[in-house]
Design an enzyme around this catalytic site. Structure first.
Site, PDB file in Angstrom:
ATOM      1  N   ILE A   1      -0.200  15.870  -6.901  1.00 15.07           N
ATOM      2  CA  ILE A   1      -0.936  16.743  -6.765  1.00 15.07           C
ATOM      3  C   ILE A   1      -1.357  17.650  -5.627  1.00 15.07           C
ATOM      4  CG2 ILE A   1      -3.287  15.996  -6.754  1.00 15.07           C
ATOM      5  CD1 ILE A   1      -4.101  17.563  -9.550  1.00 15.07           C
TER       6      ILE A   1
ATOM      7  N   GLY B   1      -6.457   2.739   2.697  1.00 16.58           N
ATOM      8  CA  GLY B   1      -6.326   4.043   2.399  1.00 16.58           C
ATOM      9  C   GLY B   1      -6.248   4.449   0.829  1.00 16.58           C
ATOM     10  N   GLN B   2      -6.305   3.416  -0.089  1.00 17.99           N
ATOM     11  CA  GLN B   2      -5.959   3.549  -1.343  1.00 17.99           C
ATOM     12  C   GLN B   2      -7.288   4.308  -2.061  1.00 17.99           C
ATOM     13  OE1 GLN B   2      -5.153  -0.239  -3.640  1.00 17.99           O
ATOM     14  NE2 GLN B   2      -4.564   1.109  -5.476  1.00 17.99           N
TER      15      GLN B   2
ATOM     16  N   HIS C   1       0.838   2.328  -7.235  1.00 11.03           N
ATOM     17  CA  HIS C   1       1.495   3.517  -7.144  1.00 11.03           C
ATOM     18  C   HIS C   1       2.525   3.217  -5.680  1.00 11.03           C
ATOM     19  CE1 HIS C   1      -2.176   5.058  -5.672  1.00 11.03           C
ATOM     20  NE2 HIS C   1      -1.510   5.461  -4.912  1.00 11.03           N
TER      21      HIS C   1
ATOM     22  N   HIS D   1       4.165   5.828  -3.202  1.00 13.79           N
ATOM     23  CA  HIS D   1       4.196   7.303  -2.839  1.00 13.79           C
ATOM     24  C   HIS D   1       5.897   7.353  -2.234  1.00 13.79           C
ATOM     25  CE1 HIS D   1       0.149   8.623  -2.338  1.00 13.79           C
ATOM     26  NE2 HIS D   1      -0.142   7.154  -2.250  1.00 13.79           N
TER      27      HIS D   1
HETATM   28  P1  5GP Z   1      -3.629   6.775  -2.620  1.00 11.86           P
HETATM   29  O1  5GP Z   1      -4.483   7.070  -1.440  1.00 11.86           O
HETATM   30  O2  5GP Z   1      -4.564   5.962  -3.889  1.00 11.86           O
HETATM   31  O3  5GP Z   1      -2.193   5.875  -2.229  1.00 11.86           O
HETATM   32  O4  5GP Z   1      -3.068   8.119  -3.416  1.00 11.86           O
HETATM   33  C1  5GP Z   1      -3.490   8.693  -4.423  1.00 11.86           C
HETATM   34  C2  5GP Z   1      -2.624   9.745  -4.622  1.00 11.86           C
HETATM   35  O5  5GP Z   1      -2.834  10.394  -5.804  1.00 11.86           O
HETATM   36  C3  5GP Z   1      -2.950  11.059  -3.743  1.00 11.86           C
HETATM   37  O6  5GP Z   1      -1.886  11.115  -2.711  1.00 11.86           O
HETATM   38  C4  5GP Z   1      -3.502  12.096  -4.587  1.00 11.86           C
HETATM   39  O7  5GP Z   1      -3.181  13.542  -4.226  1.00 11.86           O
HETATM   40  C5  5GP Z   1      -2.742  11.726  -5.869  1.00 11.86           C
HETATM   41  N1  5GP Z   1      -3.445  12.299  -7.089  1.00 11.86           N
HETATM   42  C6  5GP Z   1      -4.693  12.065  -7.239  1.00 11.86           C
HETATM   43  N2  5GP Z   1      -5.392  12.476  -8.582  1.00 11.86           N
HETATM   44  C7  5GP Z   1      -3.974  13.025  -9.135  1.00 11.86           C
HETATM   45  C8  5GP Z   1      -3.832  13.570 -10.332  1.00 11.86           C
HETATM   46  O8  5GP Z   1      -4.735  13.850 -11.185  1.00 11.86           O
HETATM   47  N3  5GP Z   1      -2.532  14.155 -10.407  1.00 11.86           N
HETATM   48  C9  5GP Z   1      -1.559  13.806  -9.734  1.00 11.86           C
HETATM   49  N4  5GP Z   1      -0.483  14.178  -9.926  1.00 11.86           N
HETATM   50  N5  5GP Z   1      -1.721  13.289  -8.544  1.00 11.86           N
HETATM   51  C10 5GP Z   1      -3.102  12.857  -8.163  1.00 11.86           C
END
Ligand code: 5GP
Ligand code: ZN
Length: 105
Positions: free
Chosen positions: A32, A92-93, A99, A101
């Site tokens: 997003i 940084g999670q 997931h 990236h």
């Molecule tokens: P993390 O920091 O946990 O590795 O990354 C989480 C990722 O999920 C972030 O890049 C954030 O932009 C994405 N994200 C969070 N909420 C949503 C959502 O509701 N929809 C989508 N498509 N991505 C999301």
């Protein structure tokens, strides 16, 4: 399925996403808040908090997710890409559903 997990809600369809791939085990959708021209997430349908919570029972699923990365990246027009797995708050999670990236372009 975890009731308060945003990615579980995306998997169930309760929250919309720009989906690029889905099968019985895995879903992939555009981030997003993209940090690159192409930025999508590959997410297991099973609610696993992070790489830290994985064990040998997740080996096949983890392999499947990693093998999907180049396939989906190519489909998205990328010739090369970065993969990132943030693990734990200090890693940084922000979303505590495992997931990967995939970023490029
Ligand atoms: P993390 O920091 O946990 O590795 O990354 C989480 C990722 O999920 C972030 O890049 C954030 O932009 C994405 N994200 C969070 N909420 C949503 C959502 O509701 N929809 C989508 N498509 N991505 C999301
Ligand atoms: Zn979840």
């Amino acid at each position: 399925m975890s009731d308060d997990c945003i990615f579980c809600k995306i998997i169930s369809g309760a929250i919309p996403s720009k989906k690029i791939y889905e099968d019985k085990d895995v879903i992939a959708f555009h981030d997003i808040n993209p940090a690159a021209k192409v930025h999508f997430l590959i997410v297991p349908k099973l609610h696993v908090e992070s790489l830290q919570s994985c064990d040998a029972t997740h080996q096949q699923l983890l392999g499947k997710i990693l093998l999907l990365a180049p396939k989906l990246a190519t489909e998205q027009g990328l010739k090369g890409f970065k993969t990132i797995i943030n693990t734990g708050r200090e890693g940084g999670q922000e979303v505590f559903h495992l997931h990967v990236h995939v970023l490029g372009g």
